[in-house]
Design a protein around this motif. Structure first.
Motif, PDB file in Angstrom:
ATOM      1  N   GLY A 125       1.785  11.463  -5.568  1.00 19.55           N
ATOM      2  CA  GLY A 125       2.423  11.290  -4.272  1.00 19.55           C
ATOM      3  C   GLY A 125       2.783   9.848  -3.963  1.00 19.55           C
ATOM      4  O   GLY A 125       2.710   8.965  -4.819  1.00 19.55           O
ATOM      5  N   THR A 126       3.163   9.637  -2.715  1.00 20.27           N
ATOM      6  CA  THR A 126       3.640   8.325  -2.260  1.00 20.27           C
ATOM      7  C   THR A 126       2.681   7.732  -1.244  1.00 20.27           C
ATOM      8  O   THR A 126       2.249   8.414  -0.303  1.00 20.27           O
ATOM      9  CB  THR A 126       5.041   8.453  -1.630  1.00 20.27           C
ATOM     10  OG1 THR A 126       5.956   8.952  -2.620  1.00 20.27           O
ATOM     11  CG2 THR A 126       5.537   7.111  -1.121  1.00 20.27           C
ATOM     12  N   THR A 127       2.358   6.478  -1.437  1.00 19.02           N
ATOM     13  CA  THR A 127       1.493   5.735  -0.525  1.00 19.02           C
ATOM     14  C   THR A 127       2.280   4.586   0.088  1.00 19.02           C
ATOM     15  O   THR A 127       3.044   3.913  -0.615  1.00 19.02           O
ATOM     16  CB  THR A 127       0.265   5.160  -1.267  1.00 19.02           C
ATOM     17  OG1 THR A 127      -0.507   6.228  -1.804  1.00 19.02           O
ATOM     18  CG2 THR A 127      -0.600   4.327  -0.336  1.00 19.02           C
ATOM     19  N   VAL A 128       2.083   4.364   1.369  1.00 19.82           N
ATOM     20  CA  VAL A 128       2.696   3.218   2.050  1.00 19.82           C
ATOM     21  C   VAL A 128       1.580   2.289   2.511  1.00 19.82           C
ATOM     22  O   VAL A 128       0.632   2.722   3.168  1.00 19.82           O
ATOM     23  CB  VAL A 128       3.547   3.666   3.265  1.00 19.82           C
ATOM     24  CG1 VAL A 128       4.124   2.451   3.998  1.00 19.82           C
ATOM     25  CG2 VAL A 128       4.668   4.594   2.811  1.00 19.82           C
TER      26      VAL A 128
ATOM     27  N   ILE B 134       5.890   0.413  -0.711  1.00 24.82           N
ATOM     28  CA  ILE B 134       5.968   1.863  -0.921  1.00 24.82           C
ATOM     29  C   ILE B 134       5.660   2.110  -2.388  1.00 24.82           C
ATOM     30  O   ILE B 134       6.354   1.608  -3.278  1.00 24.82           O
ATOM     31  CB  ILE B 134       7.360   2.404  -0.556  1.00 24.82           C
ATOM     32  CG1 ILE B 134       7.669   2.092   0.916  1.00 24.82           C
ATOM     33  CG2 ILE B 134       7.439   3.909  -0.811  1.00 24.82           C
ATOM     34  CD1 ILE B 134       9.099   2.399   1.321  1.00 24.82           C
ATOM     35  N   ILE B 135       4.590   2.863  -2.642  1.00 28.45           N
ATOM     36  CA  ILE B 135       4.114   3.090  -4.005  1.00 28.45           C
ATOM     37  C   ILE B 135       4.270   4.564  -4.359  1.00 28.45           C
ATOM     38  O   ILE B 135       3.647   5.428  -3.729  1.00 28.45           O
ATOM     39  CB  ILE B 135       2.634   2.673  -4.144  1.00 28.45           C
ATOM     40  CG1 ILE B 135       2.414   1.241  -3.671  1.00 28.45           C
ATOM     41  CG2 ILE B 135       2.165   2.826  -5.583  1.00 28.45           C
ATOM     42  CD1 ILE B 135       1.772   1.127  -2.307  1.00 28.45           C
ATOM     43  N   ASN B 136       5.085   4.834  -5.351  1.00 24.72           N
ATOM     44  CA  ASN B 136       5.236   6.196  -5.878  1.00 24.72           C
ATOM     45  C   ASN B 136       4.354   6.315  -7.118  1.00 24.72           C
ATOM     46  O   ASN B 136       4.521   5.560  -8.084  1.00 24.72           O
ATOM     47  CB  ASN B 136       6.694   6.480  -6.235  1.00 24.72           C
ATOM     48  CG  ASN B 136       7.616   6.418  -5.024  1.00 24.72           C
ATOM     49  OD1 ASN B 136       7.374   7.103  -4.029  1.00 24.72           O
ATOM     50  ND2 ASN B 136       8.642   5.592  -5.097  1.00 24.72           N
TER      51      ASN B 136
ATOM     52  N   ASP C 160       5.612   2.042  -9.972  1.00 25.11           N
ATOM     53  CA  ASP C 160       6.843   2.265  -9.198  1.00 25.11           C
ATOM     54  C   ASP C 160       6.558   1.828  -7.756  1.00 25.11           C
ATOM     55  O   ASP C 160       6.027   2.603  -6.949  1.00 25.11           O
ATOM     56  CB  ASP C 160       7.232   3.751  -9.259  1.00 25.11           C
ATOM     57  CG  ASP C 160       8.513   4.047  -8.486  1.00 25.11           C
ATOM     58  OD1 ASP C 160       9.094   3.126  -7.879  1.00 25.11           O
ATOM     59  OD2 ASP C 160       8.932   5.231  -8.481  1.00 25.11           O
TER      60      ASP C 160
ATOM     61  N   LYS D 242      -1.165   8.140   1.593  1.00 28.74           N
ATOM     62  CA  LYS D 242      -0.148   8.297   2.640  1.00 28.74           C
ATOM     63  C   LYS D 242       0.141   6.963   3.309  1.00 28.74           C
ATOM     64  O   LYS D 242       1.104   6.301   2.970  1.00 28.74           O
ATOM     65  CB  LYS D 242      -0.559   9.354   3.684  1.00 28.74           C
ATOM     66  CG  LYS D 242      -0.867  10.720   3.104  1.00 28.74           C
ATOM     67  CD  LYS D 242       0.300  11.288   2.301  1.00 28.74           C
ATOM     68  CE  LYS D 242      -0.026  12.678   1.773  1.00 28.74           C
ATOM     69  NZ  LYS D 242       1.039  13.187   0.883  1.00 28.74           N
TER      70      LYS D 242
ATOM     71  N   ALA E 157      -2.328  10.541  -3.197  1.00 31.36           N
ATOM     72  CA  ALA E 157      -1.818   9.411  -2.427  1.00 31.36           C
ATOM     73  C   ALA E 157      -2.578   9.249  -1.118  1.00 31.36           C
ATOM     74  O   ALA E 157      -3.101  10.212  -0.547  1.00 31.36           O
ATOM     75  CB  ALA E 157      -0.330   9.610  -2.151  1.00 31.36           C
TER      76      ALA E 157
END
Length: 295
Positions: free
Chosen positions: A195-198, A229-231, A220, A168, A166
């Motif tokens: 991970g998660t990206t914003v 917000i990308i999971n 997602d 971040k 991700a």
């Protein structure tokens, strides 16, 4: 922004019945302060001021490579433009321009789209004509996300070394920051990364039209206002999707290429605005992609 800037130099502009009528007979050189940074408005005013008698100064001008390139092109034809690439540009009007020859810079957004595809595919992809200085921030992001970047003369080579991670936090801002025109494409990478990206979109309103189409493909993603917000998920799946703007269309093409199964994209006229025969380009590197003519 365009209209108010032209009016400040004496242009007469009338908006009527859905049309804009512009009269430039009384325009004079002067000072223009852009209310916000705009590539198109900066380009328009550079063009408008080239033949105005006297000195025109543009404040809060865009700094993108395309601005520098336009100034170089016009100067090669006899214009007198100084400061392109900074936020203050000075244009000294000349009597006339003359002809000439000029080699146009490579398109950095097309190059960036190809680089992201290379990061998604995981194999060695060479982009001929790409320039590091035009996409430095994107290359830095790819380097941090399990990608190897090489440079050889007139090309950039991207290879993915493992599962991408991700980003971040990422936000779109004027050059030299991350461009809004690669926001949709980088979101595809984030959608299948660990991970998660914003991602925050700061340049244009309503530039998240690709999100619902990516969600159809299994992504997602949650959006509120200009924030996404990308999971990351394990994979995307083919679906019927619609490209309702140029860069969203490019993002859906590269999403379709990495998705499991078949993806059908409508609205390809938008894609054609910025990518010439994109399907043929990607066929050259092994993509199974075909344009379907209906009717």
């Amino acid at each position: 922004i365009h209209i108010s800037a032209l009016k400040s130099l004496g242009a007469k502009i009338i908006e009527r019945h859905g049309y804009i009528y512009c009269y430039g007979q009384n325009m004079q050189a002067g000072k223009v302060v852009f209310s916000s940074v705009s590539v198109g408005a900066t380009e328009n005013l550079i063009l408008a001021c080239c033949l105005l008698k006297g000195v025109s100064t543009l404040y809060n001008a865009a700094k993108e490579p395309e601005i520098v390139e336009l100034a170089r092109f016009l100067n090669s034809m006899g214009a007198d433009i100084r400061g392109a690439g900074t936020d203050i540009i000075e244009i000294r009007g000349v009597e006339r321009l003359h002809g000439g020859e000029f080699k146009v810079m490579p398109d950095r957004i097309i190059a960036g789209t190809h680089l992201i595809l290379g990061a998604l595919c995981g194999k060695r992809l060479e982009i001929v004509g790409a320039r590091r200085k035009d996409n430095q921030m994107l290359l830095d992001i790819l380097n941090q996300s399990a990608c190897q970047i090489e440079e050889k003369r007139d090309r950039i080579i991207v290879s993915r070394l493992g599962k991408t991670s991700a980003i971040k936090f990422l936000e779109t801002l004027p050059f030299p920051n991350f461009p809004t025109d690669l926001q949709a494409q980088i979101m595809v990478l984030a959608a299948v990364s660990n991970g998660t990206t914003v991602i925050r979109e700061n340049i244009f309103e309503n530039r998240m039209s690709h999100v619902m189409e990516l969600v159809k493909m299994g992504a997602d993603i949650f959006v509120r206002d200009r924030l996404a917000i990308i999971n990351g998920v394990e994979k995307l799946y083919g679906a019927e999707v619609y490209a309702n703007d140029l860069r969203a269309g490019a993002a859906l093409v590269i999403a379709g290429l990495i998705a499991e199964g078949y993806t059908t994209i409508s609205g390809v006229d938008y894609i054609d605005r910025g990518y010439f025969q994109l399907e043929r380009t990607y066929e050259q590197v092994g993509a199974d992609i075909k344009r379907i003519k209906l009717g």
